[in-house]
Design a protein around this motif. Structure first.
Motif, PDB file in Angstrom:
ATOM      1  N   TYR A 111     -15.768 -17.318  63.828  1.00 21.01           N
ATOM      2  CA  TYR A 111     -16.052 -18.422  63.378  1.00 21.01           C
ATOM      3  C   TYR A 111     -15.844 -19.581  62.692  1.00 21.01           C
ATOM      4  O   TYR A 111     -16.244 -20.832  63.377  1.00 21.01           O
ATOM      5  CB  TYR A 111     -17.471 -17.985  63.854  1.00 21.01           C
ATOM      6  N   MET A 112     -14.742 -19.410  61.824  1.00 26.07           N
ATOM      7  CA  MET A 112     -14.797 -19.899  60.762  1.00 26.07           C
ATOM      8  C   MET A 112     -13.181 -20.101  60.864  1.00 26.07           C
ATOM      9  O   MET A 112     -12.299 -19.167  60.558  1.00 26.07           O
ATOM     10  CB  MET A 112     -15.387 -20.457  59.699  1.00 26.07           C
ATOM     11  N   GLN A 113     -12.556 -21.510  60.907  1.00 29.91           N
ATOM     12  CA  GLN A 113     -11.293 -21.822  59.870  1.00 29.91           C
ATOM     13  C   GLN A 113     -11.045 -21.749  58.529  1.00 29.91           C
ATOM     14  O   GLN A 113     -11.830 -22.421  57.682  1.00 29.91           O
ATOM     15  CB  GLN A 113     -10.931 -23.505  60.944  1.00 29.91           C
ATOM     16  N   ASP A 114     -10.270 -20.659  58.588  1.00 32.56           N
ATOM     17  CA  ASP A 114      -9.386 -21.247  57.245  1.00 32.56           C
ATOM     18  C   ASP A 114      -8.837 -22.271  56.661  1.00 32.56           C
ATOM     19  O   ASP A 114      -8.017 -23.204  57.298  1.00 32.56           O
ATOM     20  CB  ASP A 114      -8.161 -19.855  57.270  1.00 32.56           C
ATOM     21  N   ILE A 115      -9.844 -22.735  55.555  1.00 34.07           N
ATOM     22  CA  ILE A 115      -9.421 -23.893  54.983  1.00 34.07           C
ATOM     23  C   ILE A 115      -8.996 -24.110  53.723  1.00 34.07           C
ATOM     24  O   ILE A 115      -8.515 -24.974  52.927  1.00 34.07           O
ATOM     25  CB  ILE A 115     -10.609 -25.463  55.165  1.00 34.07           C
ATOM     26  N   SER A 116      -7.970 -22.843  53.402  1.00 33.68           N
ATOM     27  CA  SER A 116      -7.627 -22.709  52.078  1.00 33.68           C
ATOM     28  C   SER A 116      -6.871 -23.551  51.592  1.00 33.68           C
ATOM     29  O   SER A 116      -6.765 -23.828  50.107  1.00 33.68           O
ATOM     30  CB  SER A 116      -7.371 -21.656  51.376  1.00 33.68           C
ATOM     31  N   ASP A 126     -12.661 -23.154  41.303  1.00 33.20           N
ATOM     32  CA  ASP A 126     -12.825 -21.380  41.170  1.00 33.20           C
ATOM     33  C   ASP A 126     -14.291 -21.075  41.875  1.00 33.20           C
ATOM     34  O   ASP A 126     -15.017 -20.615  43.346  1.00 33.20           O
ATOM     35  CB  ASP A 126     -12.640 -20.429  40.184  1.00 33.20           C
ATOM     36  N   THR A 127     -14.975 -21.563  41.280  1.00 36.16           N
ATOM     37  CA  THR A 127     -16.554 -21.327  41.666  1.00 36.16           C
ATOM     38  C   THR A 127     -16.862 -21.379  42.696  1.00 36.16           C
ATOM     39  O   THR A 127     -17.375 -21.041  43.616  1.00 36.16           O
ATOM     40  CB  THR A 127     -17.670 -21.844  40.318  1.00 36.16           C
ATOM     41  N   TYR A 128     -16.929 -22.796  43.114  1.00 33.48           N
ATOM     42  CA  TYR A 128     -17.221 -23.791  44.331  1.00 33.48           C
ATOM     43  C   TYR A 128     -16.025 -22.840  45.611  1.00 33.48           C
ATOM     44  O   TYR A 128     -16.814 -22.276  46.989  1.00 33.48           O
ATOM     45  CB  TYR A 128     -17.138 -24.688  43.974  1.00 33.48           C
ATOM     46  N   GLN A 129     -14.848 -22.655  45.233  1.00 36.23           N
ATOM     47  CA  GLN A 129     -14.468 -21.703  46.131  1.00 36.23           C
ATOM     48  C   GLN A 129     -14.482 -20.156  46.543  1.00 36.23           C
ATOM     49  O   GLN A 129     -15.483 -19.750  47.976  1.00 36.23           O
ATOM     50  CB  GLN A 129     -12.856 -21.789  45.752  1.00 36.23           C
ATOM     51  N   ALA A 140     -14.964 -22.374  53.927  1.00 30.18           N
ATOM     52  CA  ALA A 140     -16.319 -23.957  53.859  1.00 30.18           C
ATOM     53  C   ALA A 140     -15.645 -24.928  52.727  1.00 30.18           C
ATOM     54  O   ALA A 140     -15.456 -23.760  51.856  1.00 30.18           O
ATOM     55  CB  ALA A 140     -17.347 -23.713  54.250  1.00 30.18           C
ATOM     56  N   TYR A 141     -15.825 -25.647  52.741  1.00 32.35           N
ATOM     57  CA  TYR A 141     -15.732 -26.898  52.014  1.00 32.35           C
ATOM     58  C   TYR A 141     -16.856 -27.654  51.122  1.00 32.35           C
ATOM     59  O   TYR A 141     -17.903 -27.610  51.592  1.00 32.35           O
ATOM     60  CB  TYR A 141     -15.342 -27.771  52.308  1.00 32.35           C
ATOM     61  N   ALA A 142     -17.453 -27.041  50.060  1.00 29.50           N
ATOM     62  CA  ALA A 142     -19.128 -27.198  48.869  1.00 29.50           C
ATOM     63  C   ALA A 142     -18.007 -27.929  47.910  1.00 29.50           C
ATOM     64  O   ALA A 142     -18.022 -27.753  47.459  1.00 29.50           O
ATOM     65  CB  ALA A 142     -19.694 -26.374  48.658  1.00 29.50           C
ATOM     66  N   PRO A 143     -19.067 -29.625  47.693  1.00 28.55           N
ATOM     67  CA  PRO A 143     -18.211 -29.854  46.917  1.00 28.55           C
ATOM     68  C   PRO A 143     -19.525 -29.916  45.155  1.00 28.55           C
ATOM     69  O   PRO A 143     -18.604 -30.245  44.367  1.00 28.55           O
ATOM     70  CB  PRO A 143     -17.748 -31.331  47.293  1.00 28.55           C
ATOM     71  N   ASP A 144     -20.781 -29.439  45.534  1.00 26.69           N
ATOM     72  CA  ASP A 144     -21.669 -29.651  44.950  1.00 26.69           C
ATOM     73  C   ASP A 144     -22.263 -28.782  44.506  1.00 26.69           C
ATOM     74  O   ASP A 144     -22.507 -27.399  45.544  1.00 26.69           O
ATOM     75  CB  ASP A 144     -22.090 -31.150  45.196  1.00 26.69           C
ATOM     76  N   SER A 145     -23.164 -28.842  43.734  1.00 25.73           N
ATOM     77  CA  SER A 145     -24.077 -27.637  43.183  1.00 25.73           C
ATOM     78  C   SER A 145     -25.513 -28.071  43.439  1.00 25.73           C
ATOM     79  O   SER A 145     -25.781 -28.758  43.357  1.00 25.73           O
ATOM     80  CB  SER A 145     -24.327 -26.572  42.269  1.00 25.73           C
ATOM     81  N   MET A 340     -26.854 -38.703  48.310  1.00 34.18           N
ATOM     82  CA  MET A 340     -27.809 -38.676  49.188  1.00 34.18           C
ATOM     83  C   MET A 340     -28.605 -37.543  48.324  1.00 34.18           C
ATOM     84  O   MET A 340     -29.827 -37.405  49.113  1.00 34.18           O
ATOM     85  CB  MET A 340     -27.201 -38.613  50.128  1.00 34.18           C
ATOM     86  N   GLN A 341     -28.296 -36.435  48.462  1.00 35.29           N
ATOM     87  CA  GLN A 341     -28.678 -35.310  47.675  1.00 35.29           C
ATOM     88  C   GLN A 341     -29.003 -34.964  46.189  1.00 35.29           C
ATOM     89  O   GLN A 341     -29.773 -34.358  45.314  1.00 35.29           O
ATOM     90  CB  GLN A 341     -27.512 -33.928  48.066  1.00 35.29           C
ATOM     91  N   ASP A 342     -28.757 -36.082  45.488  1.00 31.56           N
ATOM     92  CA  ASP A 342     -28.948 -36.172  43.786  1.00 31.56           C
ATOM     93  C   ASP A 342     -28.525 -34.822  43.455  1.00 31.56           C
ATOM     94  O   ASP A 342     -29.226 -34.013  42.455  1.00 31.56           O
ATOM     95  CB  ASP A 342     -30.337 -36.104  43.665  1.00 31.56           C
ATOM     96  N   SER A 343     -27.304 -34.265  44.015  1.00 30.82           N
ATOM     97  CA  SER A 343     -26.691 -32.985  43.455  1.00 30.82           C
ATOM     98  C   SER A 343     -25.794 -33.106  41.952  1.00 30.82           C
ATOM     99  O   SER A 343     -25.182 -34.128  41.916  1.00 30.82           O
ATOM    100  CB  SER A 343     -25.715 -32.080  44.191  1.00 30.82           C
ATOM    101  N   PHE A 344     -25.740 -31.842  41.722  1.00 31.11           N
ATOM    102  CA  PHE A 344     -24.297 -31.797  40.977  1.00 31.11           C
ATOM    103  C   PHE A 344     -23.028 -31.329  41.201  1.00 31.11           C
ATOM    104  O   PHE A 344     -23.159 -30.338  41.881  1.00 31.11           O
ATOM    105  CB  PHE A 344     -24.831 -30.889  39.712  1.00 31.11           C
ATOM    106  N   LEU A 345     -21.863 -32.229  40.798  1.00 33.66           N
ATOM    107  CA  LEU A 345     -20.544 -32.514  41.672  1.00 33.66           C
ATOM    108  C   LEU A 345     -19.391 -31.202  40.698  1.00 33.66           C
ATOM    109  O   LEU A 345     -20.310 -31.234  39.287  1.00 33.66           O
ATOM    110  CB  LEU A 345     -19.514 -34.164  41.936  1.00 33.66           C
ATOM    111  N   GLY A 346     -18.828 -31.312  41.404  1.00 32.13           N
ATOM    112  CA  GLY A 346     -18.128 -29.892  41.053  1.00 32.13           C
ATOM    113  C   GLY A 346     -16.443 -30.247  40.945  1.00 32.13           C
ATOM    114  O   GLY A 346     -15.729 -29.699  41.051  1.00 32.13           O
ATOM    115  N   ALA A 347     -15.971 -32.365  41.202  1.00 30.92           N
ATOM    116  CA  ALA A 347     -15.526 -32.500  40.736  1.00 30.92           C
ATOM    117  C   ALA A 347     -15.410 -33.727  39.087  1.00 30.92           C
ATOM    118  O   ALA A 347     -16.444 -33.832  38.883  1.00 30.92           O
ATOM    119  CB  ALA A 347     -14.652 -33.410  42.013  1.00 30.92           C
ATOM    120  N   ASP A 348     -14.150 -34.500  39.103  1.00 30.44           N
ATOM    121  CA  ASP A 348     -13.833 -34.355  37.426  1.00 30.44           C
ATOM    122  C   ASP A 348     -14.256 -36.176  38.504  1.00 30.44           C
ATOM    123  O   ASP A 348     -13.761 -37.440  38.128  1.00 30.44           O
ATOM    124  CB  ASP A 348     -12.866 -34.638  37.300  1.00 30.44           C
ATOM    125  N   ILE A 349     -15.216 -36.748  39.016  1.00 29.01           N
ATOM    126  CA  ILE A 349     -15.941 -38.085  39.090  1.00 29.01           C
ATOM    127  C   ILE A 349     -16.906 -38.575  38.630  1.00 29.01           C
ATOM    128  O   ILE A 349     -17.826 -37.683  38.452  1.00 29.01           O
ATOM    129  CB  ILE A 349     -16.225 -38.264  40.522  1.00 29.01           C
TER     130      ILE A 349
END
Length: 419
Positions: A111-116, A126-129, A140-145, A340-349
């Motif tokens: 049901y899901m496309q490989d987006i690797s 790696d943790t997010y992937q 699936a793409y998940a940029p935050d926690s 919007m979510q007040d989350s913590f990001l897995g990217a250096d921004i």
């Protein structure tokens, strides 16, 4: 939390590449006109369109010609997952949809496309992937926690001479004092009776061995093995003591937030997404947050890599779906999503969290967070049994042993049928 070593350049390059591809495709004459006729994108999410507006506005600014069909299905009562399953089985999934981990069943069933190989995916730590991987591929793409904990009314605690509890024992002692005056120590909804079990599971078990739930998935351990002791403790110290009451079975999430905001409850267990609603109801609320603390005072709070964004294998508007993920991975898209979510990001921004959530940053960055059902292969089947079973325990019609036995029987059937 492992930071993205590729930094901001990858995020910018990936979006630039998509934009360049779009401009080139615009020179295709009649084929471009044909594409324009179907220049759409369908999205399904459990956040409502108003809350999601900052993200959608940014995407529409980049791609004003793409017509967005935004479908909102509430998450409460498992409505979203039920709808997602229905659409998957009928091969009518939208182009882009939100999905919680684990994604094993959806990925395995195609049901899901490989987006690797998408650049925004490869830019994630790696943790997010890994959170949305199956058989070595990312789906699936998940940029935050997200990280949550116990929100508490600082003024109410101060009135009783209390600091926030440093360990589980202090939480129980303070609860007795609140209950003596008719104040709920903690406000809970009927679908969230599991939260105090998660508190105990994280601090007493996962802090020592974070592979326990994975061992349940393969039959190496049972629910009785892993959860029996903490569920007994939950029953004796939370249900029998009166911290959890029968009226909670019928309380909705909004009602339990109302109880906390109106100071009928001293605390509640939730995350940053609840802050705005609480403050709207009580602008003068002096609110703090602490992580889950164990019997020995160790901290291991609730949290996980956040919601994943997937592209349907049968996406009708494949290119637009990839444009959307590229936008979500750009500084503009990711910044709007995080805010919007007040989350913590897995990217250096650069980003900020609500000041109330600042004490939780260290637990997000150190990886001291966990949410059990995110690690269950068969969470769709097991969560409804747990929710219903815990409600029955609170109402006195089921025992802990009966519920764990039911869970063990169900997981054994699922494991055997999927061999």
């Amino acid at each position: 939390m492992k930071k993205n070593v590729l930094g901001k350049s990858v995020l910018s390059v990936s979006l630039t590449a998509v934009l360049a591809g779009t401009m080139l495709s615009g020179c295709g004459g009649s084929s471009a006109k044909s594409e324009a006729a179907e220049n759409k994108l369908s999205i399904m999410c459990w956040m409502n369109e108003n809350d999601f507006k900052p993200v959608l506005d940014g995407f529409r600014e980049l791609y004003p010609d793409i017509e967005i069909d935004f479908q909102n299905v509430p998450n409460e009562g498992n409505q979203y997952q039920q709808k997602l399953n229905l659409l998957a089985n009928s091969e009518e999934l939208p182009d882009v949809y939100w999905i919680n981990s684990p994604i094993d069943n959806f990925a395995k069933n195609g049901y899901m496309q490989d987006i690797s190989e998408l650049e925004v995916v490869k830019a994630l730590p790696d943790t997010y992937q890994d959170a949305y991987s199956f058989d070595g591929k990312v789906y699936a793409y998940a940029p935050d926690s997200w990280v949550g904990g116990m929100f508490y009314n600082k003024d109410l605690y101060a009135k009783y001479g209390f600091e926030a509890p440093n360990n589980w024992g202090e939480f129980l002692e303070q609860a007795e004092a609140f209950m003596a005056d008719g104040i709920k120590p903690i406000s809970m909804a009927g679908t969230q009776l599991n939260d105090l079990i998660v508190w105990l599971h994280n601090t007493e078990d996962i802090a020592k061995d974070n592979t326990l739930d994975e061992k349940i998935n393969v039959g190496e351990l049972t629910y009785s093995d892993v959860y029996g002791d903490v569920m007994d403790k939950w029953y004796e110290e939370c249900v029998q003591s009166g911290i959890i009451t029968q009226d909670m079975v019928g309380i909705t999430d909004e009602q339990r937030i109302d109880e906390f905001a109106s100071e009928k409850a001293a605390a509640t267990l939730t995350g940053a997404w609840a802050i705005s609603g609480i403050m709207e109801k009580n602008p003068n609320m002096n609110m703090g947050i602490i992580p889950y603390v164990g019997t020995e005072g160790n901290a291991y709070t609730m949290g996980a890599v956040n919601i994943g964004i997937a592209i349907s294998t049968n996406a009708k508007h494949q290119e637009n779906a990839e444009k959307f993920l590229a936008y979500m991975g750009s500084e503009t898209g990711m910044g709007a999503y995080q805010k919007m979510q007040d989350s913590f990001l897995g990217a250096d921004i650069d980003y900020e969290v609500n000041p109330i959530m600042e004490p939780m940053k260290q637990y997000a960055e150190n990886g001291q967070f966990y949410f059990p059902s995110y690690h269950w292969t068969y969470t769709d089947s097991m969560e409804p049994i747990i929710q219903k079973g815990l409600q029955e325990i609170v109402m006195g019609t089921k025992t802990v042993d009966e519920l764990t036995g039911e869970l063990d029987e169900k997981i054994a059937i699922l494991i055997e049928s999927n061999k």
